[in-house]
Design an enzyme around this catalytic site. Structure first.
Site, short mmCIF file in Angstrom:
data_model
loop_
_atom_site.label_atom_id
_atom_site.label_comp_id
_atom_site.label_asym_id
_atom_site.label_seq_id
_atom_site.Cartn_x
_atom_site.Cartn_y
_atom_site.Cartn_z
N SER A 116 -23.43 -6.25 28.89
CA SER A 116 -22.21 -5.60 29.34
C SER A 116 -21.01 -5.79 28.43
CB SER A 116 -21.86 -6.05 30.75
OG SER A 116 -22.70 -5.41 31.68
N TYR A 211 -18.61 -4.42 40.97
CA TYR A 211 -19.14 -4.11 39.65
C TYR A 211 -20.16 -2.98 39.73
CZ TYR A 211 -20.38 -5.34 34.84
OH TYR A 211 -20.56 -5.34 33.47
N SER A 212 -19.99 -1.98 38.88
CA SER A 212 -20.90 -0.83 38.90
C SER A 212 -21.18 -0.34 37.49
CB SER A 212 -20.31 0.32 39.74
OG SER A 212 -21.18 1.43 39.71
N ASN A 213 -22.41 -0.53 37.06
CA ASN A 213 -22.82 0.00 35.76
C ASN A 213 -22.78 1.52 35.74
OD1 ASN A 213 -23.57 -2.54 34.41
ND2 ASN A 213 -25.12 -2.67 36.00
N GLY A 353 -22.22 -10.53 29.27
CA GLY A 353 -23.29 -9.58 29.56
C GLY A 353 -24.59 -10.27 29.91
#
Length: 398
Positions: A116, A211-213, A353
């Protein structure tokens, strides 16, 4: 918090801030094929980078922290780099092994999957487009990608950057898939969004933080739509090349390898070697590869030297909201950027990440001290994860 899909991740400590003198061709920017086009052909592989001799380092407090990650927390290996303020030198650290099969030591400043941390690169590109007048943070994503995102007219670009959009995180809904079976499968961004959009909204846009990818996959598609270029190419042209990041790259489509030298990444117990895997499931949310030194160079250039964004855009990036300790204690989230309180006072800025086989943590203080830590197996619970964060704090405050 990170790009993760129910996969134990290897911990690799990255602490860096100066570029290497070894001659390595610039990283390529090949990217996924556009719709209807043939798959991108990977560029010729660069020559392996010469090994950097392991430095003779004193048994300082930070080295002890890294050793503890291996002996007490049972991470196979850790690598790190610490860049001193100003024109101060860089110190490289290693602990444990880089290959459980051979017992080879962890390589100094080796390449790792940075997960990330990719979001910080994507956010820089978006904010450069803001500076160019091509994007407005308060505008809805519907403005730039009509019809793509459910309730897109209610979700702003800022909310996607800051994880306040309420979009479901697609990686949480990949947990029923066995990673060892799917790690050689190529996924398009559209396939990733299909997984997310099959779920309901987590909360109304702007009403919370999670949190959202998914948001960064959407932002990657927005970059491609506005520029007409693959997101990897935009990152290369706007960030990697100007900063001379010779050891940072966005892997080409279907490239499962990591450039040498690199430690191997592991999952589960007994350890399963997952070093080679197709990173397309992370795409603009976490596909990139770099070394600790290059990551330090990037965050210093962005946050201390002002080489990537103007004062207005950088101030927007550093405007944070509470994450309610969903990532780690005290962390706040800006636009593709985190701030973490230090035990010695103040904060450091960075990201971090997690991807299968690797976890990275680190960032930079306002005075320019930069640290990156990476371990080569996923934390077995929150305690181990916090020990990696604590190792960064030890280096930042040392």
């Amino acid at each position: 918090m990170t790009v993760r899909a129910r996969i134990p991740a290897a911990v690799i400590v990255l602490l860096t801030g100066v570029s290497l003198t070894a001659s390595v061709p610039p990283a390529g920017s090949a990217e996924r094929p556009v719709a209807g086009a043939a798959p991108t052909v990977a560029e010729p592989r660069p020559e392996p980078r010469p090994e950097i001799p392991a430095p003779a380092v004193p048994m300082d407090a930070f080295q002890q922290s890294l050793n503890g990650l291996v002996t007490a927390d049972r991470f196979p290996g850790a690598i790190a780099a610490v860049q001193e303020p100003g024109d101060g030198g860089v110190r490289d650290y290693t602990a444990g092994v880089g290959d459980l099969a051979t017992g080879a030591p962890a390589p100094v400043n080796g390449y790792v999957r940075i997960g990330s941390n990719t979001k910080s690169f994507v956010a820089v590109v978006v904010l450069q487009l803001v500076a160019e007048g091509r994007v407005e943070l308060h505008r809805s994503i519907q403005t730039y990608l009509p019809g793509l995102v459910p309730r897109g007219k209610d979700i702003s670009v800022r909310q996607l950057l800051q994880h306040t959009s309420g979009l479901p995180n697609y990686t949480e809904h990949m947990e029923d898939e066995d990673f060892d079976e799917r790690r050689h499968v190529y996924r398009t961004p559209e396939e990733l969004l299909k997984i997310a959009f099959a779920q309901g909204q987590v909360f109304p846009p702007g009403a919370g933080w999670q949190y959202s990818n998914t948001g960064y996959v959407v932002l990657g598609l927005m970059i491609e739509r506005l520029t007409g270029h693959p997101v990897a190419e935009e990152i290369g042209t706007r960030v990697i090349t100007p900063l001379g990041l010779r050891e940072t790259y966005f892997p080409a489509a279907r490239d499962e390898s990591i450039r040498a030298p690199h430690p191997r990444g592991y999952e589960d117990d007994p350890r399963d070697d997952v070093t080679e895997s197709d990173p397309s499931w992370a795409w603009a949310a976490g596909q990139m590869i770099a070394t600790p030194r290059d990551l330090n160079t990037f965050f210093r250039a962005l946050l201390v030297e002002g080489r990537l964004l103007g004062p207005v855009e950088l101030a927007e990036m550093r405007t944070t909201v509470d994450t309610y300790d969903q990532m780690w204690p005290g962390v706040r989230y800006g636009l593709g950027l985190t701030s973490t309180p230090l035990s010695c006072g103040g904060v450091y800025w960075g990201h971090g990440g997690d991807v299968p086989g690797f976890e990275t943590r680190g960032g930079v203080r306002d005075d320019g001290r930069a640290v990156q830590v990476a371990v080569t197996a996923g934390p077995d619970g929150r305690a181990q994860h916090l020990h990696v964060v604590a190792a960064v704090d030890r280096a930042m405050c040392g």
